[in-house]
Design a protein around this motif. Structure first.
Motif, mmCIF file in Angstrom:
data_model
loop_
_atom_site.group_PDB
_atom_site.id
_atom_site.type_symbol
_atom_site.label_atom_id
_atom_site.label_comp_id
_atom_site.label_asym_id
_atom_site.label_seq_id
_atom_site.Cartn_x
_atom_site.Cartn_y
_atom_site.Cartn_z
ATOM 1 N N VAL A 298 0.865 -1.181 0.000
ATOM 2 C CA VAL A 298 0.000 0.000 0.000
ATOM 3 C C VAL A 298 0.901 1.230 0.000
ATOM 4 O O VAL A 298 1.703 1.405 0.909
ATOM 5 C CB VAL A 298 -0.896 0.021 1.261
ATOM 6 C CG1 VAL A 298 -1.830 1.221 1.236
ATOM 7 C CG2 VAL A 298 -1.686 -1.275 1.374
ATOM 8 N N PRO A 299 0.808 2.076 -1.066
ATOM 9 C CA PRO A 299 1.643 3.282 -1.079
ATOM 10 C C PRO A 299 1.250 4.219 0.063
ATOM 11 O O PRO A 299 0.120 4.170 0.544
ATOM 12 C CB PRO A 299 1.340 3.913 -2.443
ATOM 13 C CG PRO A 299 0.127 3.237 -2.955
ATOM 14 C CD PRO A 299 -0.072 1.959 -2.226
ATOM 15 N N GLN A 312 -9.749 4.887 -3.202
ATOM 16 C CA GLN A 312 -8.614 4.917 -4.124
ATOM 17 C C GLN A 312 -8.337 3.524 -4.673
ATOM 18 O O GLN A 312 -8.538 2.541 -3.987
ATOM 19 C CB GLN A 312 -7.362 5.356 -3.360
ATOM 20 C CG GLN A 312 -7.608 6.482 -2.424
ATOM 21 C CD GLN A 312 -6.524 7.523 -2.488
ATOM 22 O OE1 GLN A 312 -5.460 7.253 -3.016
ATOM 23 N NE2 GLN A 312 -6.803 8.694 -1.981
ATOM 24 N N ARG A 313 -7.818 3.492 -5.861
ATOM 25 C CA ARG A 313 -7.289 2.218 -6.352
ATOM 26 C C ARG A 313 -5.894 2.115 -5.769
ATOM 27 O O ARG A 313 -5.174 3.080 -5.654
ATOM 28 C CB ARG A 313 -7.195 2.237 -7.875
ATOM 29 C CG ARG A 313 -8.535 2.398 -8.543
ATOM 30 C CD ARG A 313 -8.334 2.413 -10.036
ATOM 31 N NE ARG A 313 -8.041 1.059 -10.518
ATOM 32 C CZ ARG A 313 -8.980 0.230 -10.934
ATOM 33 N NH1 ARG A 313 -10.241 0.612 -10.954
ATOM 34 N NH2 ARG A 313 -8.679 -0.978 -11.362
ATOM 35 N N CYS A 314 -5.522 0.960 -5.401
ATOM 36 C CA CYS A 314 -4.171 0.871 -4.833
ATOM 37 C C CYS A 314 -3.510 -0.452 -5.159
ATOM 38 O O CYS A 314 -4.093 -1.302 -5.805
ATOM 39 C CB CYS A 314 -4.211 1.061 -3.321
ATOM 40 S SG CYS A 314 -4.614 -0.448 -2.452
ATOM 41 N N CYS A 315 -2.377 -0.541 -4.659
ATOM 42 C CA CYS A 315 -1.686 -1.793 -4.433
ATOM 43 C C CYS A 315 -1.182 -2.497 -5.688
ATOM 44 O O CYS A 315 -1.965 -3.106 -6.428
ATOM 45 C CB CYS A 315 -2.570 -2.802 -3.676
ATOM 46 S SG CYS A 315 -3.377 -2.078 -2.263
ATOM 47 N N GLY A 316 0.097 -2.424 -5.896
ATOM 48 C CA GLY A 316 0.710 -3.253 -6.932
ATOM 49 C C GLY A 316 1.209 -4.530 -6.303
ATOM 50 O O GLY A 316 1.410 -4.590 -5.098
ATOM 51 N N GLU A 317 1.404 -5.559 -7.094
ATOM 52 C CA GLU A 317 1.936 -6.796 -6.534
ATOM 53 C C GLU A 317 3.401 -6.647 -6.200
ATOM 54 O O GLU A 317 4.109 -5.873 -6.831
ATOM 55 C CB GLU A 317 1.762 -7.945 -7.538
ATOM 56 C CG GLU A 317 0.381 -8.528 -7.479
ATOM 57 C CD GLU A 317 0.289 -9.817 -8.277
ATOM 58 O OE1 GLU A 317 1.290 -10.547 -8.314
ATOM 59 O OE2 GLU A 317 -0.779 -10.045 -8.846
ATOM 60 N N ASP A 318 3.858 -7.353 -5.215
ATOM 61 C CA ASP A 318 5.235 -7.296 -4.764
ATOM 62 C C ASP A 318 6.165 -7.822 -5.867
ATOM 63 O O ASP A 318 5.877 -8.833 -6.467
ATOM 64 C CB ASP A 318 5.368 -8.183 -3.513
ATOM 65 C CG ASP A 318 6.683 -7.929 -2.825
ATOM 66 O OD1 ASP A 318 7.275 -6.861 -3.074
ATOM 67 O OD2 ASP A 318 7.082 -8.778 -2.044
#
Ligand code: HEC
Length: 318
Positions: A298-299, A312-318
Protein backbone atom coordinates in the motif's frame (compact mmCIF):
# COMPACT_ATOMS: atom_id res chain seq x y z
CA UNK A 1 12.48 -5.72 29.76
CA UNK A 2 13.30 -5.89 33.47
CA UNK A 3 10.44 -3.53 34.27
CA UNK A 4 8.01 -5.56 32.25
CA UNK A 5 9.02 -8.67 34.16
CA UNK A 6 8.70 -6.87 37.47
CA UNK A 7 5.26 -5.69 36.46
CA UNK A 8 4.29 -9.22 35.50
CA UNK A 9 5.53 -10.49 38.84
CA UNK A 10 3.42 -7.86 40.60
CA UNK A 11 0.34 -8.83 38.62
CA UNK A 12 0.96 -12.48 39.37
CA UNK A 13 1.26 -11.75 43.07
CA UNK A 14 -1.96 -9.73 43.10
CA UNK A 15 -3.94 -12.28 41.15
CA UNK A 16 -2.87 -15.25 43.22
CA UNK A 17 -5.08 -14.22 46.10
CA UNK A 18 -8.49 -14.28 44.35
CA UNK A 19 -7.47 -17.51 42.58
CA UNK A 20 -7.72 -19.35 45.85
CA UNK A 21 -10.57 -17.63 47.61
CA UNK A 22 -13.13 -16.51 45.03
CA UNK A 23 -14.55 -19.61 43.42
CA UNK A 24 -16.66 -21.16 46.14
CA UNK A 25 -19.04 -18.38 47.15
CA UNK A 26 -19.28 -16.30 44.01
CA UNK A 27 -20.49 -17.79 40.74
CA UNK A 28 -19.08 -14.97 38.63
CA UNK A 29 -20.36 -13.45 35.42
CA UNK A 30 -21.29 -15.84 32.63
CA UNK A 31 -22.60 -15.94 29.08
CA UNK A 32 -24.58 -18.62 27.31
CA UNK A 33 -26.33 -19.01 23.98
CA UNK A 34 -30.04 -19.74 24.07
CA UNK A 35 -31.86 -22.40 22.08
CA UNK A 36 -32.05 -20.05 19.08
CA UNK A 37 -28.35 -19.14 19.22
CA UNK A 38 -28.74 -15.69 20.83
CA UNK A 39 -25.96 -14.73 23.21
CA UNK A 40 -26.93 -13.71 26.76
CA UNK A 41 -24.26 -12.17 28.94
CA UNK A 42 -25.35 -11.75 32.54
CA UNK A 43 -23.47 -8.49 33.06
CA UNK A 44 -25.55 -6.91 30.26
CA UNK A 45 -28.45 -7.11 32.70
CA UNK A 46 -26.70 -5.16 35.44
CA UNK A 47 -29.45 -2.54 35.28
CA UNK A 48 -31.76 -5.31 36.55
CA UNK A 49 -32.23 -6.28 40.18
CA UNK A 50 -32.09 -9.97 39.39
CA UNK A 51 -32.28 -12.71 36.82
CA UNK A 52 -34.77 -15.48 37.54
CA UNK A 53 -33.68 -18.84 36.11
CA UNK A 54 -35.96 -21.87 35.87
CA UNK A 55 -34.00 -25.10 35.46
CA UNK A 56 -35.32 -26.80 32.32
CA UNK A 57 -34.74 -30.31 30.99
CA UNK A 58 -36.61 -31.66 27.99
CA UNK A 59 -37.86 -34.80 29.70
CA UNK A 60 -38.64 -33.14 33.03
CA UNK A 61 -42.27 -32.95 34.04
CA UNK A 62 -41.21 -30.91 37.10
CA UNK A 63 -39.88 -28.19 34.79
CA UNK A 64 -43.00 -28.24 32.63
CA UNK A 65 -45.19 -28.13 35.76
CA UNK A 66 -43.29 -25.13 37.18
CA UNK A 67 -43.43 -23.18 33.93
CA UNK A 68 -46.97 -21.72 34.09
CA UNK A 69 -46.29 -20.25 37.55
CA UNK A 70 -42.88 -18.99 36.37
CA UNK A 71 -44.50 -17.37 33.32
CA UNK A 72 -47.08 -15.77 35.61
CA UNK A 73 -44.25 -14.29 37.70
CA UNK A 74 -42.75 -12.96 34.49
CA UNK A 75 -45.99 -11.23 33.58
CA UNK A 76 -46.06 -9.63 37.02
CA UNK A 77 -42.41 -8.65 37.59
CA UNK A 78 -40.95 -8.32 34.08
CA UNK A 79 -41.19 -4.56 34.09
CA UNK A 80 -39.82 -4.22 37.61
CA UNK A 81 -36.19 -5.12 37.04
CA UNK A 82 -36.44 -8.91 36.89
CA UNK A 83 -35.31 -10.77 33.76
CA UNK A 84 -36.79 -14.25 33.27
CA UNK A 85 -34.90 -17.08 31.59
CA UNK A 86 -34.67 -20.85 31.67
CA UNK A 87 -31.41 -22.76 31.78
CA UNK A 88 -30.86 -26.25 30.44
CA UNK A 89 -28.05 -27.93 32.43
CA UNK A 90 -28.11 -31.27 30.62
CA UNK A 91 -25.14 -30.64 28.30
CA UNK A 92 -26.70 -32.67 25.53
CA UNK A 93 -26.12 -30.32 22.58
CA UNK A 94 -29.75 -30.92 21.69
CA UNK A 95 -30.56 -27.46 20.46
CA UNK A 96 -33.20 -28.52 17.94
CA UNK A 97 -34.93 -30.77 20.49
CA UNK A 98 -35.03 -27.87 22.96
CA UNK A 99 -36.33 -25.57 20.22
CA UNK A 100 -39.14 -28.07 19.62
CA UNK A 101 -39.85 -28.20 23.34
CA UNK A 102 -39.89 -24.38 23.55
CA UNK A 103 -42.55 -24.38 20.83
CA UNK A 104 -44.64 -26.74 22.96
CA UNK A 105 -44.17 -24.57 26.07
CA UNK A 106 -45.30 -21.57 24.00
CA UNK A 107 -43.86 -18.97 26.39
CA UNK A 108 -41.64 -16.05 25.49
CA UNK A 109 -38.74 -17.07 27.73
CA UNK A 110 -35.30 -17.98 26.30
CA UNK A 111 -33.67 -21.26 27.34
CA UNK A 112 -29.95 -20.88 28.00
CA UNK A 113 -28.08 -23.93 26.76
CA UNK A 114 -25.26 -24.88 29.12
CA UNK A 115 -23.49 -27.26 26.78
CA UNK A 116 -20.27 -27.42 28.83
CA UNK A 117 -22.26 -27.65 32.11
CA UNK A 118 -19.75 -25.45 33.93
CA UNK A 119 -22.28 -22.69 34.56
CA UNK A 120 -24.91 -25.02 36.04
CA UNK A 121 -22.34 -26.60 38.29
CA UNK A 122 -21.02 -23.20 39.38
CA UNK A 123 -24.59 -22.05 40.07
CA UNK A 124 -25.08 -25.16 42.20
CA UNK A 125 -28.07 -26.33 40.13
CA UNK A 126 -29.35 -29.56 41.65
CA UNK A 127 -32.81 -30.27 40.31
CA UNK A 128 -34.91 -29.69 37.21
CA UNK A 129 -37.86 -27.44 37.98
CA UNK A 130 -36.06 -25.36 40.63
CA UNK A 131 -35.79 -21.58 40.38
CA UNK A 132 -32.65 -19.55 41.05
CA UNK A 133 -32.52 -15.82 41.62
CA UNK A 134 -29.15 -14.62 40.44
CA UNK A 135 -27.86 -11.12 41.00
CA UNK A 136 -26.24 -9.76 37.79
CA UNK A 137 -24.21 -7.22 39.74
CA UNK A 138 -22.79 -9.30 42.60
CA UNK A 139 -22.93 -12.47 40.46
CA UNK A 140 -24.29 -14.42 43.41
CA UNK A 141 -27.33 -16.66 43.79
CA UNK A 142 -29.68 -15.09 46.33
CA UNK A 143 -32.42 -17.71 46.27
CA UNK A 144 -32.86 -21.28 45.10
CA UNK A 145 -35.94 -23.41 45.50
CA UNK A 146 -39.52 -23.82 44.37
CA UNK A 147 -41.21 -21.45 41.97
CA UNK A 148 -44.00 -21.01 44.53
CA UNK A 149 -41.66 -19.75 47.27
CA UNK A 150 -39.62 -17.65 44.84
CA UNK A 151 -42.22 -14.87 44.70
CA UNK A 152 -41.59 -13.89 48.30
CA UNK A 153 -37.84 -13.74 47.59
CA UNK A 154 -38.48 -11.62 44.48
CA UNK A 155 -40.58 -9.18 46.50
CA UNK A 156 -37.94 -8.96 49.22
CA UNK A 157 -35.17 -8.29 46.71
CA UNK A 158 -37.27 -5.67 44.92
CA UNK A 159 -37.91 -4.02 48.29
CA UNK A 160 -34.16 -3.94 48.93
CA UNK A 161 -34.41 -6.42 51.80
CA UNK A 162 -32.39 -9.55 52.47
CA UNK A 163 -34.04 -12.75 51.30
CA UNK A 164 -35.54 -14.35 54.40
CA UNK A 165 -35.64 -17.93 53.10
CA UNK A 166 -32.77 -18.32 50.65
CA UNK A 167 -33.11 -22.02 50.02
CA UNK A 168 -36.22 -24.19 49.68
CA UNK A 169 -35.96 -27.93 48.96
CA UNK A 170 -37.58 -29.06 45.70
CA UNK A 171 -38.40 -32.53 44.45
CA UNK A 172 -37.65 -32.47 40.71
CA UNK A 173 -35.23 -34.96 39.15
CA UNK A 174 -31.68 -34.65 40.45
CA UNK A 175 -29.08 -33.17 38.09
CA UNK A 176 -25.72 -34.80 38.74
CA UNK A 177 -22.26 -33.87 37.56
CA UNK A 178 -19.39 -36.27 37.01
CA UNK A 179 -16.91 -35.89 39.85
CA UNK A 180 -13.55 -35.03 38.35
CA UNK A 181 -10.15 -35.00 40.02
CA UNK A 182 -8.23 -31.75 39.70
CA UNK A 183 -6.81 -31.92 36.15
CA UNK A 184 -3.06 -32.22 35.78
CA UNK A 185 -1.30 -29.04 34.69
CA UNK A 186 1.29 -30.97 32.71
CA UNK A 187 -0.94 -33.58 31.07
CA UNK A 188 -4.22 -31.63 30.63
CA UNK A 189 -3.99 -27.89 31.11
CA UNK A 190 -0.69 -26.83 29.51
CA UNK A 191 -1.57 -28.62 26.22
CA UNK A 192 -5.00 -26.90 26.12
CA UNK A 193 -3.47 -23.47 26.68
CA UNK A 194 -0.67 -24.18 24.21
CA UNK A 195 -3.09 -25.29 21.47
CA UNK A 196 -5.92 -22.80 21.98
CA UNK A 197 -4.40 -19.69 23.49
CA UNK A 198 -0.62 -19.37 23.31
CA UNK A 199 -0.42 -18.54 19.58
CA UNK A 200 -1.64 -15.07 20.60
CA UNK A 201 -0.68 -15.20 24.29
CA UNK A 202 3.10 -15.36 23.84
CA UNK A 203 6.03 -13.00 23.94
CA UNK A 204 5.60 -10.76 20.88
CA UNK A 205 2.05 -12.08 20.25
CA UNK A 206 -1.01 -9.86 19.90
CA UNK A 207 -2.51 -10.66 23.32
CA UNK A 208 -1.67 -8.64 26.42
CA UNK A 209 0.15 -11.34 28.38
CA UNK A 210 2.18 -14.43 27.55
CA UNK A 211 1.15 -17.91 28.70
CA UNK A 212 4.76 -18.96 28.89
CA UNK A 213 5.07 -20.51 32.34
CA UNK A 214 2.99 -22.04 35.10
CA UNK A 215 3.58 -18.98 37.29
CA UNK A 216 2.14 -16.74 34.60
CA UNK A 217 -1.02 -18.78 33.98
CA UNK A 218 -1.57 -19.43 37.66
CA UNK A 219 -1.51 -15.70 38.28
CA UNK A 220 -3.98 -15.12 35.46
CA UNK A 221 -6.14 -18.13 36.34
CA UNK A 222 -9.10 -16.19 37.87
CA UNK A 223 -9.22 -14.10 34.69
CA UNK A 224 -8.80 -17.20 32.51
CA UNK A 225 -11.79 -18.72 34.33
CA UNK A 226 -13.79 -15.54 33.77
CA UNK A 227 -13.08 -15.26 30.03
CA UNK A 228 -14.12 -18.90 29.56
CA UNK A 229 -17.30 -18.49 31.65
CA UNK A 230 -18.24 -15.38 29.66
CA UNK A 231 -17.20 -16.78 26.25
CA UNK A 232 -14.79 -13.89 25.63
CA UNK A 233 -11.87 -16.17 24.77
CA UNK A 234 -10.74 -17.64 22.49
CA UNK A 235 -11.81 -14.75 20.26
CA UNK A 236 -14.33 -15.42 17.54
CA UNK A 237 -16.82 -17.60 19.40
CA UNK A 238 -18.33 -19.04 16.24
CA UNK A 239 -21.57 -20.85 17.09
CA UNK A 240 -20.43 -24.47 16.96
CA UNK A 241 -23.98 -25.65 16.24
CA UNK A 242 -23.94 -24.10 12.78
CA UNK A 243 -21.84 -25.49 9.95
CA UNK A 244 -18.13 -26.25 9.83
CA UNK A 245 -15.62 -23.43 9.83
CA UNK A 246 -11.89 -23.56 9.08
CA UNK A 247 -9.76 -22.03 11.87
CA UNK A 248 -12.86 -21.55 14.04
CA UNK A 249 -10.72 -21.62 17.22
CA UNK A 250 -13.43 -23.52 19.07
CA UNK A 251 -12.40 -24.91 22.42
CA UNK A 252 -14.19 -28.13 23.41
CA UNK A 253 -16.59 -28.40 26.33
CA UNK A 254 -14.27 -30.85 28.04
CA UNK A 255 -11.34 -28.46 27.71
CA UNK A 256 -13.41 -25.65 29.21
CA UNK A 257 -14.47 -27.90 32.09
CA UNK A 258 -10.88 -28.95 32.74
CA UNK A 259 -9.44 -25.44 32.73
CA UNK A 260 -12.19 -24.13 35.04
CA UNK A 261 -11.84 -27.08 37.45
CA UNK A 262 -8.09 -26.44 37.56
CA UNK A 263 -8.53 -22.68 38.09
CA UNK A 264 -11.11 -23.32 40.84
CA UNK A 265 -8.61 -25.60 42.58
CA UNK A 266 -6.07 -22.75 42.72
CA UNK A 267 -4.32 -23.60 39.42
CA UNK A 268 -1.86 -26.07 40.95
CA UNK A 269 1.23 -27.46 39.27
CA UNK A 270 2.30 -31.09 39.22
CA UNK A 271 5.58 -32.65 38.05
CA UNK A 272 9.03 -31.17 37.56
CA UNK A 273 8.72 -29.85 34.04
CA UNK A 274 6.77 -26.89 32.67
CA UNK A 275 5.54 -27.48 29.11
CA UNK A 276 4.63 -23.80 28.61
CA UNK A 277 8.26 -22.75 29.08
CA UNK A 278 9.26 -25.13 26.31
CA UNK A 279 7.00 -23.84 23.56
CA UNK A 280 8.78 -22.57 20.47
CA UNK A 281 7.34 -20.35 17.79
CA UNK A 282 8.18 -19.67 14.16
CA UNK A 283 10.34 -16.60 13.74
CA UNK A 284 8.74 -15.81 10.37
CA UNK A 285 7.01 -12.44 10.26
CA UNK A 286 4.06 -14.22 8.63
CA UNK A 287 1.88 -15.96 11.15
CA UNK A 288 -0.05 -18.30 8.85
CA UNK A 289 2.70 -19.73 6.63
CA UNK A 290 6.32 -19.08 5.75
CA UNK A 291 5.50 -17.29 2.53
CA UNK A 292 2.15 -15.76 1.64
CA UNK A 293 0.64 -16.43 -1.80
CA UNK A 294 0.39 -12.72 -2.53
CA UNK A 295 1.83 -9.60 -0.91
CA UNK A 296 0.21 -6.23 -1.66
CA UNK A 297 2.07 -3.00 -1.00
CA UNK A 298 0.00 0.00 0.00
CA UNK A 299 1.64 3.28 -1.08
CA UNK A 300 1.84 5.98 1.59
CA UNK A 301 -1.32 8.05 1.78
CA UNK A 302 -1.96 11.76 2.34
CA UNK A 303 -5.03 12.17 4.54
CA UNK A 304 -6.63 15.62 4.21
CA UNK A 305 -7.41 17.52 7.41
CA UNK A 306 -11.11 16.77 6.93
CA UNK A 307 -10.26 13.10 7.42
CA UNK A 308 -12.37 12.29 4.37
CA UNK A 309 -10.62 10.40 1.63
CA UNK A 310 -12.11 9.31 -1.68
CA UNK A 311 -11.93 5.59 -2.41
CA UNK A 312 -8.61 4.92 -4.12
CA UNK A 313 -7.29 2.22 -6.35
CA UNK A 314 -4.17 0.87 -4.83
CA UNK A 315 -1.69 -1.79 -4.43
CA UNK A 316 0.71 -3.25 -6.93
CA UNK A 317 1.94 -6.80 -6.53
CA UNK A 318 5.24 -7.30 -4.76
C1 HEC B 1 -6.52 -14.87 18.29
C2 HEC B 1 -5.72 -14.46 19.41
C3 HEC B 1 -6.10 -14.92 20.80
C4 HEC B 1 -6.35 -16.20 21.22
C5 HEC B 1 -6.31 -17.48 20.41
C6 HEC B 1 -6.65 -16.11 22.64
N1 HEC B 1 -6.58 -14.83 23.06
FE1 HEC B 1 -6.90 -14.14 24.98
N2 HEC B 1 -6.62 -12.23 24.32
C7 HEC B 1 -6.36 -11.85 23.03
C8 HEC B 1 -6.37 -10.40 22.95
C9 HEC B 1 -6.11 -9.57 21.70
C10 HEC B 1 -6.68 -9.93 24.24
C11 HEC B 1 -6.89 -8.48 24.68
C12 HEC B 1 -8.36 -8.21 24.54
C13 HEC B 1 -8.75 -6.85 24.94
O1 HEC B 1 -7.94 -6.11 25.49
O2 HEC B 1 -9.94 -6.55 24.72
C14 HEC B 1 -6.83 -11.11 25.09
C15 HEC B 1 -7.12 -11.06 26.45
C16 HEC B 1 -7.19 -12.16 27.27
C17 HEC B 1 -7.34 -12.11 28.71
C18 HEC B 1 -7.38 -10.86 29.55
C19 HEC B 1 -8.79 -10.47 29.82
C20 HEC B 1 -9.37 -9.56 28.85
O3 HEC B 1 -10.57 -9.69 28.56
O4 HEC B 1 -8.67 -8.66 28.35
C21 HEC B 1 -7.39 -13.39 29.15
C22 HEC B 1 -7.52 -13.88 30.58
C23 HEC B 1 -7.30 -14.25 27.99
N3 HEC B 1 -7.16 -13.47 26.87
C24 HEC B 1 -7.33 -15.63 28.03
C25 HEC B 1 -7.32 -16.44 26.90
C26 HEC B 1 -7.49 -17.86 26.92
C27 HEC B 1 -7.73 -18.69 28.18
C28 HEC B 1 -7.37 -18.31 25.64
C29 HEC B 1 -7.49 -19.71 25.14
C30 HEC B 1 -8.60 -20.49 25.58
C31 HEC B 1 -7.15 -17.15 24.80
N4 HEC B 1 -7.13 -16.04 25.59
C32 HEC B 1 -6.98 -17.21 23.43
C33 HEC B 1 -6.08 -12.68 21.97
C34 HEC B 1 -6.25 -14.05 21.97
Amino acid sequence: MKNVNLLKAAIVALLLIPAISSAADRVGDFSLLDQDGYHHSMSWYDDHKMIALLVQANDSQAAADALPAFDALKAKYDGQGVEFMMINPMGKHNRSAVQAKAAVYAVDIPILMDDARVISEALGIERAGEVLLYNPRSFMVEYRGSVAASEKAIQEILAGEDVSVASVATSGPVISYAATAVPSYIADIAPILADNCATCHREGGIAPFAMDSHTMVQGWSPMIREVLMTKRMPPGQIDGHIGEFINDRLITDEEVRNVIAWADAGAPKDGDTDPLTELTWSTSKWSLSDKPDLVLKVPSQQVPATGVLAVQRCCGED
